[in-house]
Write an enzyme that holds these catalytic residues in place. Structure first.
Site, PDB file in Angstrom:
ATOM      1  N   SER A  90       0.806  -1.231   0.000  1.00  0.00           N
ATOM      2  CA  SER A  90       0.000   0.000   0.000  1.00  0.00           C
ATOM      3  C   SER A  90       0.834   1.274   0.000  1.00  0.00           C
ATOM      4  O   SER A  90       0.329   2.351  -0.312  1.00  0.00           O
ATOM      5  CB  SER A  90      -0.946   0.012   1.205  1.00  0.00           C
ATOM      6  OG  SER A  90      -0.222   0.166   2.411  1.00  0.00           O
TER       7      SER A  90
ATOM      8  N   LYS B 107       0.742   4.605   6.907  1.00  0.00           N
ATOM      9  CA  LYS B 107       0.308   5.422   5.769  1.00  0.00           C
ATOM     10  C   LYS B 107       0.970   6.797   5.879  1.00  0.00           C
ATOM     11  O   LYS B 107       1.618   7.124   6.877  1.00  0.00           O
ATOM     12  CB  LYS B 107      -1.218   5.605   5.760  1.00  0.00           C
ATOM     13  CG  LYS B 107      -2.033   4.324   5.838  1.00  0.00           C
ATOM     14  CD  LYS B 107      -1.984   3.501   4.575  1.00  0.00           C
ATOM     15  CE  LYS B 107      -2.809   2.222   4.721  1.00  0.00           C
ATOM     16  NZ  LYS B 107      -2.613   1.310   3.574  1.00  0.00           N
TER      17      LYS B 107
END
Length: 402
Positions: free
Chosen positions: A53, A170
């Protein structure tokens, strides 16, 4: 003269009993566990990257050191837990913690606040409820798809405290009080476009002048062709979907057999069901959404049909209020309310691999009590598709994270 006659027997002069080897080992292990636990909780901890990701900023197989000091160490909220296990014991599969004792959220002073573009480790906000037989799936997405009764009938459902939810990593796109939106794959923060990092991945449509192409050249350029997770897939006889960074795609454009390269995004107005805030009235998708105002401590919002899809979960789950619909209004903790003032700061997190990231676009805000720490540098990296020693990525060792 015999001076020993006048000396009183002193217990301290007696020879101390020597510790057994087993006792020495137990003491050493106990000290090591306590010291390591203190370091992990309050100073620095090692993490690994399990998914793509954040590619190409972070790769699968990267091992990171994450600082707890930068944003301030979070005092354990579930203090009774097995050392070095997160939420599940590695062999038995049972809980690695006891939630009979729960402490309120507290954080020690840190070196700085979270800034935009920081790479942050945090507890997965929607990890409060988990279907044990499908832990990789999002429980709330399963409920939206299959219905509450079906999910709770066929799966073992458990709840997890904040600090025992899955760890995610993230990039912080927006901080408390910011307004975020996205159009045609480009994020804007407070009305200012924020270009994707050069190390981030996006999806492109590449059209060739001929169907006869040697794809080995793309592997040499760094594109993965591994089975099950290729970064190049066929769309038509001469068109292919490429997942790569902007720099890589600039090199693709220069190839004489390439006719065109364009970003591949969802059309504006197309609705994706699983995009936050899951409001059927909004035609939002992974590339087009917003504007969304990120809650800030002390910020007050009106409780109405426009605001509640965004803030209902934060008020009820993250800030621990009993929230009920009452006629045309709302009750908070049993009392009528027309507005709510937030108690915490929140953040908007997104992966650098924009079309392969489960992030705030799918589950919304990250509360401050879910923040674990700041990613500092990569201490080890290896290609998971090969043997350990032959696949070490030497150029990534001790590399800082930007």
């Amino acid at each position: 003269m015999n001076w020993k006659f006048w000396q009183k027997e002193n217990k301290d002069t007696k020879p101390k009993k020597k510790k057994s080897k087993s006792r020495e080992w137990v003491d050493a292990i106990l000290f090591a566990v306590i010291a390591a636990t203190i370091i992990r909780v309050f100073f620095i901890e090692a993490y690994t990257i399990p998914t793509g990701s954040m590619e190409r900023s972070l790769l699968v197989g990267d091992f990171l050191f994450v600082s707890k000091v930068n944003y301030g160490p979070r005092v354990p909220m579930t203090p009774v837990a097995f050392p070095f296990a997160h939420h599940t014991m590695p062999v038995t599969g049972t809980k690695a913690y006891w939630d009979g004792i729960q402490w309120k959220y507290r954080r020690l002073p840190g070196l700085s606040d979270i800034k935009r573009n920081d790479v942050v480790v945090f507890n997965y906000p929607q990890g409060d409820t988990v279907a044990l037989e499908a832990q990789d799936a999002d429980y709330y997405k399963m409920v939206r798809s299959e219905g509450w009764e079906a999910v709770n009938k066929h799966y073992t459902i458990v709840s997890r405290p904040v600090d025992k939810r899955e760890n995610y990593i993230k990039r912080c796109i927006g901080i408390a009080g910011d307004t975020v939106s996205m159009k045609n794959g480009l994020v804007s923060v407070n009305g200012k476009p924020e270009k994707l990092k050069n190390t981030g991945n996006f999806t492109y449509e590449v059209t060739f002048k001929t169907p006869n192409v040697n794809f080995g050249i793309f592997q040499e350029m760094g594109f993965s062709m591994r089975e099950g997770d290729p970064e190049i897939s066929q769309l038509s006889a001469t068109s292919y979907s490429f997942t790569g960074s902007e720099i890589m795609m600039e090199d693709v454009k220069k190839l004489d057999f390439v006719q065109s390269v364009k970003e591949l995004t969802q059309p504006e107005g197309y609705q994706e069901r699983d995009i936050f805030p899951f409001d059927p009235k909004k035609n939002w998708n992974v590339d087009n959404f917003g504007p969304i105002v990120i809650p800030k401590k002390g910020m007050t919002v009106q409780l109405d049909s426009a605001s509640m899809p965004f803030y209902e979960r934060s008020i009820r789950i993250y800030e621990g209020n009993k929230l009920e619909k009452s006629g045309n209004g709302w009750l908070i903790n049993g009392k009528p309310a027309t507005s709510y003032t937030f108690k915490m700061d929140y953040y908007w997190m997104m992966g650098d691999n924009r079309h392969n990231s489960l992030d705030s676009r799918y589950w919304g805000f990250v509360p401050e009590d879910h923040i674990v720490g700041k990613a500092l540098f990569i201490w080890m990296s290896y290609d998971t598709n090969g043997s350990f020693f032959s696949k070490i990525r030497w150029n990534r060792l001790l590399k800082g994270i930007n």
